[in-house]
Design an enzyme around this catalytic site. Sequence first.
Site, PDB file in Angstrom:
ATOM      1  N   ASP A  82     -12.550   0.061   9.010  1.00 51.60           N
ATOM      2  CA  ASP A  82     -12.830   0.143   7.574  1.00 51.60           C
ATOM      3  C   ASP A  82     -14.323   0.360   7.379  1.00 51.60           C
ATOM      4  OD1 ASP A  82     -10.175  -0.432   7.325  1.00 51.60           O
ATOM      5  OD2 ASP A  82     -10.442  -2.393   6.386  1.00 51.60           O
TER       6      ASP A  82
ATOM      7  N   ASP B 186      -0.487  -1.165  -1.525  1.00 45.62           N
ATOM      8  CA  ASP B 186      -1.160  -2.435  -1.295  1.00 45.62           C
ATOM      9  C   ASP B 186      -0.579  -3.476  -2.240  1.00 45.62           C
ATOM     10  OD1 ASP B 186      -2.823  -1.096   0.520  1.00 45.62           O
ATOM     11  OD2 ASP B 186      -4.168  -0.483  -1.086  1.00 45.62           O
TER      12      ASP B 186
END
Length: 249
Positions: free
Chosen positions: A8, A129
């Site tokens: 990330d 998500d």
Amino acid sequence: MQLYPAIDLLAGKSVRLTRGDYERVSLSADPLDQVARLNAAGLTHLHLVDLDGARAQQPINQAAIKAIRQQTSAFIELGGGIRNLVTMGQYLTAGINRLVLGSVAITDPDLVAQAVTQFGPQRIVVGIDVRSGKVATNGWLTTTQQSVMDVMQTVQTTGAQTVIVTDIGRDGTMQGPNVDLLRALQHTVPQLDIAASGGIRTLDDLTALRAAGIHAAIIGKAWQTGAIDLNKLKELEDDDADQTDYSLP
């Protein structure tokens, strides 16, 4: 089981967030050093997220992404801030193998359908998500009122074939994946291939996911901290490949 070690990106660095909180950043590292480790272990897939891009709703970490692409021959899937066909085309032309459409899949499913038609379902996947059963968007900063099941059913209509489901409450916590949720989703919407993300901490977690019918998983903090050894990940991936080909495109 197809495994995707995750990197990330925040301001060009590789970081881990806890439960998607940008104020709870840990494990800041050089992403190129991490890619070198993955290369050395023989792992062939990589999951990249442009965290700045997800928050800004436009690509931000292109320089770091380009450098990573140049350093590895691995299959790279990328998400974060991808909101239009032009950006998609630019990333794919630059050598990114597959794109993850997250927030835009919630706000504009017609665009996902266009992307699948233009680039193919092997190059476009949807990221969902989930926070307490509801879907979050914009780098997890906004929680909608849509349930994950509602969104999954919408995704089916776009022509997408693969969905990455991230349990935000478990992401970066090393508490184990939400196997029950993933099993239920895979059972209810068998037409979609689900990749698990969030909370994976051990090889046993991956075995449990496989038993639940999940054949792909994204591993973040566990490999970066050494909780799961990269060589063991490679062995698990190879063992599964010898038995049955569960690889996603």
